[in-house]
Design a protein around this motif. Structure first.
Motif, PDB file in Angstrom:
ATOM      1  N   LEU A  68     -34.094 -44.842 -16.935  1.00 12.71           N
ATOM      2  CA  LEU A  68     -34.786 -44.115 -17.997  1.00 12.71           C
ATOM      3  C   LEU A  68     -35.123 -42.699 -17.569  1.00 12.71           C
ATOM      4  N   LYS A  69     -35.515 -42.558 -16.321  1.00 10.77           N
ATOM      5  CA  LYS A  69     -35.906 -41.241 -15.811  1.00 10.77           C
ATOM      6  C   LYS A  69     -34.716 -40.280 -15.779  1.00 10.77           C
ATOM      7  N   ILE A  70     -33.566 -40.770 -15.309  1.00  9.28           N
ATOM      8  CA  ILE A  70     -32.406 -39.886 -15.244  1.00  9.28           C
ATOM      9  C   ILE A  70     -31.665 -39.816 -16.573  1.00  9.28           C
ATOM     10  N   GLY A  71     -31.967 -40.734 -17.484  1.00 12.15           N
ATOM     11  CA  GLY A  71     -31.385 -40.704 -18.824  1.00 12.15           C
ATOM     12  C   GLY A  71     -29.898 -40.994 -18.875  1.00 12.15           C
ATOM     13  N   HIS A  72     -29.479 -42.022 -18.162  1.00 12.33           N
ATOM     14  CA  HIS A  72     -28.048 -42.317 -18.194  1.00 12.33           C
ATOM     15  C   HIS A  72     -27.674 -43.071 -19.456  1.00 12.33           C
ATOM     16  N   GLY A  73     -26.438 -42.896 -19.864  1.00 10.44           N
ATOM     17  CA  GLY A  73     -25.907 -43.575 -21.037  1.00 10.44           C
ATOM     18  C   GLY A  73     -24.865 -44.591 -20.633  1.00 10.44           C
ATOM     19  N   PHE A  74     -24.083 -45.029 -21.595  1.00 11.58           N
ATOM     20  CA  PHE A  74     -23.071 -46.049 -21.337  1.00 11.58           C
ATOM     21  C   PHE A  74     -21.691 -45.482 -21.621  1.00 11.58           C
ATOM     22  N   ASP A  75     -21.274 -44.585 -20.775  1.00 12.55           N
ATOM     23  CA  ASP A  75     -19.920 -44.075 -20.899  1.00 12.55           C
ATOM     24  C   ASP A  75     -19.015 -44.823 -19.924  1.00 12.55           C
ATOM     25  N   LYS A  76     -17.939 -44.209 -19.521  1.00 14.37           N
ATOM     26  CA  LYS A  76     -16.943 -44.909 -18.717  1.00 14.37           C
ATOM     27  C   LYS A  76     -17.410 -45.217 -17.294  1.00 14.37           C
ATOM     28  N   LEU A  77     -18.154 -44.329 -16.659  1.00 16.28           N
ATOM     29  CA  LEU A  77     -18.555 -44.515 -15.263  1.00 16.28           C
ATOM     30  C   LEU A  77     -19.497 -45.707 -15.061  1.00 16.28           C
ATOM     31  N   PRO A  78     -20.594 -45.856 -15.836  1.00 14.64           N
ATOM     32  CA  PRO A  78     -21.434 -47.045 -15.629  1.00 14.64           C
ATOM     33  C   PRO A  78     -20.717 -48.363 -15.939  1.00 14.64           C
ATOM     34  N   SER A  79     -19.856 -48.354 -16.939  1.00 20.50           N
ATOM     35  CA  SER A  79     -19.110 -49.575 -17.256  1.00 20.50           C
ATOM     36  C   SER A  79     -18.156 -49.935 -16.123  1.00 20.50           C
ATOM     37  N   THR A  80     -17.527 -48.938 -15.538  1.00 13.23           N
ATOM     38  CA  THR A  80     -16.637 -49.170 -14.405  1.00 13.23           C
ATOM     39  C   THR A  80     -17.410 -49.679 -13.199  1.00 13.23           C
ATOM     40  N   LEU A  81     -18.586 -49.115 -12.960  1.00 14.54           N
ATOM     41  CA  LEU A  81     -19.424 -49.562 -11.851  1.00 14.54           C
ATOM     42  C   LEU A  81     -19.837 -51.022 -12.019  1.00 14.54           C
ATOM     43  N   LEU A  82     -20.232 -51.395 -13.224  1.00 11.49           N
ATOM     44  CA  LEU A  82     -20.631 -52.782 -13.476  1.00 11.49           C
ATOM     45  C   LEU A  82     -19.450 -53.733 -13.312  1.00 11.49           C
ATOM     46  N   PHE A  83     -18.307 -53.368 -13.856  1.00 10.75           N
ATOM     47  CA  PHE A  83     -17.120 -54.215 -13.745  1.00 10.75           C
ATOM     48  C   PHE A  83     -16.687 -54.362 -12.287  1.00 10.75           C
ATOM     49  N   SER A  84     -16.665 -53.255 -11.549  1.00 10.54           N
ATOM     50  CA  SER A  84     -16.240 -53.328 -10.150  1.00 10.54           C
ATOM     51  C   SER A  84     -17.249 -54.097  -9.299  1.00 10.54           C
ATOM     52  N   SER A  85     -18.537 -54.030  -9.655  1.00 10.76           N
ATOM     53  CA  SER A  85     -19.537 -54.812  -8.924  1.00 10.76           C
ATOM     54  C   SER A  85     -19.293 -56.302  -9.095  1.00 10.76           C
ATOM     55  N   TRP A  86     -18.975 -56.728 -10.305  1.00  7.15           N
ATOM     56  CA  TRP A  86     -18.721 -58.149 -10.528  1.00  7.15           C
ATOM     57  C   TRP A  86     -17.387 -58.593  -9.940  1.00  7.15           C
ATOM     58  N   MET A  87     -16.405 -57.695  -9.881  1.00  2.00           N
ATOM     59  CA  MET A  87     -15.152 -58.038  -9.202  1.00  2.00           C
ATOM     60  C   MET A  87     -15.386 -58.177  -7.690  1.00  2.00           C
ATOM     61  N   LEU A  88     -16.283 -57.371  -7.157  1.00  2.00           N
ATOM     62  CA  LEU A  88     -16.637 -57.492  -5.737  1.00  2.00           C
ATOM     63  C   LEU A  88     -17.350 -58.817  -5.461  1.00  2.00           C
ATOM     64  N   VAL A  89     -18.232 -59.238  -6.361  1.00  2.00           N
ATOM     65  CA  VAL A  89     -18.879 -60.552  -6.228  1.00  2.00           C
ATOM     66  C   VAL A  89     -17.824 -61.636  -6.203  1.00  2.00           C
ATOM     67  N   TRP A  90     -16.872 -61.561  -7.112  1.00  2.00           N
ATOM     68  CA  TRP A  90     -15.811 -62.554  -7.171  1.00  2.00           C
ATOM     69  C   TRP A  90     -15.014 -62.565  -5.874  1.00  2.00           C
ATOM     70  N   ALA A  91     -14.671 -61.393  -5.365  1.00  2.00           N
ATOM     71  CA  ALA A  91     -13.873 -61.313  -4.147  1.00  2.00           C
ATOM     72  C   ALA A  91     -14.639 -61.814  -2.926  1.00  2.00           C
ATOM     73  N   VAL A  92     -15.924 -61.478  -2.832  1.00  2.00           N
ATOM     74  CA  VAL A  92     -16.731 -61.892  -1.674  1.00  2.00           C
ATOM     75  C   VAL A  92     -16.898 -63.403  -1.642  1.00  2.00           C
ATOM     76  N   HIS A  93     -17.149 -64.006  -2.777  1.00  2.00           N
ATOM     77  CA  HIS A  93     -17.404 -65.440  -2.806  1.00  2.00           C
ATOM     78  C   HIS A  93     -16.125 -66.270  -2.863  1.00  2.00           C
ATOM     79  N   LEU A  94     -15.025 -65.636  -3.149  1.00  2.00           N
ATOM     80  CA  LEU A  94     -13.762 -66.363  -3.139  1.00  2.00           C
ATOM     81  C   LEU A  94     -13.279 -66.585  -1.714  1.00  2.00           C
ATOM     82  N   LEU A  95     -13.526 -65.615  -0.853  1.00  2.00           N
ATOM     83  CA  LEU A  95     -13.036 -65.706   0.533  1.00  2.00           C
ATOM     84  C   LEU A  95     -13.946 -66.475   1.390  1.00  2.00           C
TER      85      LEU A  95
END
Length: 88
Positions: A61-88
């Motif tokens: 809220l303080k920095i006022g971020h929105g939902f463009d391509k970068l935050p969506s990519t960060l969220l998707f890549s974070s969950w892909m990292l969870v999948w990769a870490v727990h798969l191995l």
């Protein structure tokens, strides 16, 4: 109700959901590195979700971020990292 808008025009319910999912992904990624007793690890990680989500949402809220391509990519890549870490 949380469907109000912030000063930057972002819906607060979407902002909280985004930060909840992001913090949860990061904690699940770090969970193999936490070495506590057998039953304490899930308890510690689940008790950290709410305070960290609140702090992250306030920072968002303080920095006022929105939902463009970068935050969506960060969220998707974070969950892909969870999948990769727990798969191995």
């Amino acid at each position: 109700m949380l469907a109000t808008l912030s000063q930057h025009g972002v819906r607060l319910d979407k902002l909280m959901l985004f930060h909840f999912l992001l913090i949860t992904a990061w904690l699940l990624t770090l969970s193999p590195l936490v070495h506590l007793t057998y039953g304490a690890t899930p308890l510690v990680l689940s008790s950290l979700v709410i305070p960290l989500t609140c702090i992250s949402t306030l920072i968002g809220l303080k920095i006022g971020h929105g939902f463009d391509k970068l935050p969506s990519t960060l969220l998707f890549s974070s969950w892909m990292l969870v999948w990769a870490v727990h798969l191995l």
